[in-house]
Scaffold this active site. Structure first.
Site, PDB file in Angstrom:
ATOM      1  N   GLU A   5       8.637   5.308  -2.203  1.00  0.00           N
ATOM      2  CA  GLU A   5       7.983   6.589  -1.902  1.00  0.00           C
ATOM      3  C   GLU A   5       8.852   7.752  -2.351  1.00  0.00           C
ATOM      4  O   GLU A   5      10.015   7.847  -1.947  1.00  0.00           O
ATOM      5  CB  GLU A   5       7.738   6.721  -0.394  1.00  0.00           C
ATOM      6  CG  GLU A   5       7.148   8.058   0.023  1.00  0.00           C
ATOM      7  CD  GLU A   5       7.169   8.279   1.526  1.00  0.00           C
ATOM      8  OE1 GLU A   5       6.735   9.363   1.968  1.00  0.00           O
ATOM      9  OE2 GLU A   5       7.629   7.379   2.263  1.00  0.00           O
ATOM     10  N   GLU A  13       1.477   9.938   9.681  1.00  0.00           N
ATOM     11  CA  GLU A  13       2.912  10.173   9.818  1.00  0.00           C
ATOM     12  C   GLU A  13       3.158  11.684   9.911  1.00  0.00           C
ATOM     13  O   GLU A  13       3.501  12.342   8.939  1.00  0.00           O
ATOM     14  CB  GLU A  13       3.682   9.580   8.629  1.00  0.00           C
ATOM     15  CG  GLU A  13       5.190   9.602   8.839  1.00  0.00           C
ATOM     16  CD  GLU A  13       5.963   9.221   7.597  1.00  0.00           C
ATOM     17  OE1 GLU A  13       6.899   8.430   7.697  1.00  0.00           O
ATOM     18  OE2 GLU A  13       5.628   9.737   6.500  1.00  0.00           O
ATOM     19  N   GLN A  20       0.002   7.676   3.369  1.00  0.00           N
ATOM     20  CA  GLN A  20       0.379   8.393   4.590  1.00  0.00           C
ATOM     21  C   GLN A  20      -0.112   9.833   4.478  1.00  0.00           C
ATOM     22  O   GLN A  20      -0.224  10.373   3.376  1.00  0.00           O
ATOM     23  CB  GLN A  20       1.893   8.355   4.809  1.00  0.00           C
ATOM     24  CG  GLN A  20       2.406   6.963   5.143  1.00  0.00           C
ATOM     25  CD  GLN A  20       3.910   6.898   5.225  1.00  0.00           C
ATOM     26  OE1 GLN A  20       4.623   7.502   4.430  1.00  0.00           O
ATOM     27  NE2 GLN A  20       4.416   6.140   6.178  1.00  0.00           N
TER      28      GLN A  20
END
Length: 251
Positions: free
Chosen positions: A137, A234, A198
């Protein structure tokens, strides 16, 4: 249609960790994430997830918790032995928890040697755990200065260089917006590489409602792409977790 997972590092924090699983399920989440679960007993976490009827979707490597340690070593030249030791420990946790994805953090590094180190470490990890789903990520420079993986285009290049079937992109809409200025456009360019999504507002990293990202359009794009994976919540609630869940009920 994507399924939603609560990131228990950020959500329901008024409760002890073991009680957050049931709270997430009651709120409407089918899965959970924990960034760094290593300070907690695997058996207790597994029982909490099973008892609540939620899937354990994602965790991070390396083992040190978020407050106390560096943000990974995978791209740090000279730290190959530490990366591999930490990866093996993280893999044991992930297997015990039946975690769907293991996010490999690159750490702080720069230059061609860091790029080579990251590629070689990821090749090793993918071969070490061929049945595991690994993700990388990108992180924005404001929140994570010096982090090697600082763009989605770079992440795509790394994934291509590793060329392993069990490595994919972790697409954080907040990070995409912070780094590139248009999360939807980044999704459209890289959706084929995505294994996990996310969400959080930008700026602020709060509930996915107000801000620079049009989440109605983003969710339509995710659904339209054929993505069948999880979407992890998140974010840091503006007030309480429960008070900010209107987005989930209308998604």
């Amino acid at each position: 249609m994507a399924r939603f997972a609560a990131n228990l590092t950020y959500l329901f924090t008024e409760l002890p960790m073991q009680q957050r699983f049931a709270a997430a399920r009651k709120a409407g989440f089918d899965g959970v994430e924990i960034l760094f679960p290593y300070d907690l007993a695997v058996k207790e976490l597994s029982q909490a997830a099973h008892g609540a009827g939620v899937e354990f979707v994602l965790m991070n490597t390396p083992p040190p918790n978020w407050a106390g340690g560096p943000r990974g070593f995978a791209a740090e030249p000279g730290n190959e032995a530490r990366f591999r030791s930490d990866f093996d420990r993280a893999l044991r946790y992930a297997q015990a928890l039946r975690a769907r994805h293991l996010h490999v953090m690159a750490g702080k590094a720069q230059g061609n040697e860091a790029r080579r180190t990251l590629i070689e470490n990821l090749k090793w990890a993918c071969a070490r755990a061929p049945q595991a789903s690994l993700t990388i990520e990108p992180m924005n420079k404001a929140d994570m200065p010096g982090y090697f993986l600082d763009s989605f285009d770079l992440a795509a290049e790394i994934i291509a260089a590793v060329d392993a079937p069990n490595l994919g992109l972790q697409f954080d809409a907040y990070q995409a917006q912070m780094i590139h200025g248009d999360a939807l456009e980044v999704w459209q360019r890289h959706a084929a590489l995505v294994r996990h999504v996310q969400i959080a507002s930008c700026p602020g990293r709060h509930e996915p409602r107000q801000g620079d990202i049009d989440f109605a359009a983003f969710f339509r794009a995710v659904d339209g792409s054929g993505y069948q994976g999880w979407v992890g919540a998140e974010y840091t609630p503006l007030t309480s977790t429960e008070a900010g869940l209107r987005w989930l009920r209308s998604a």
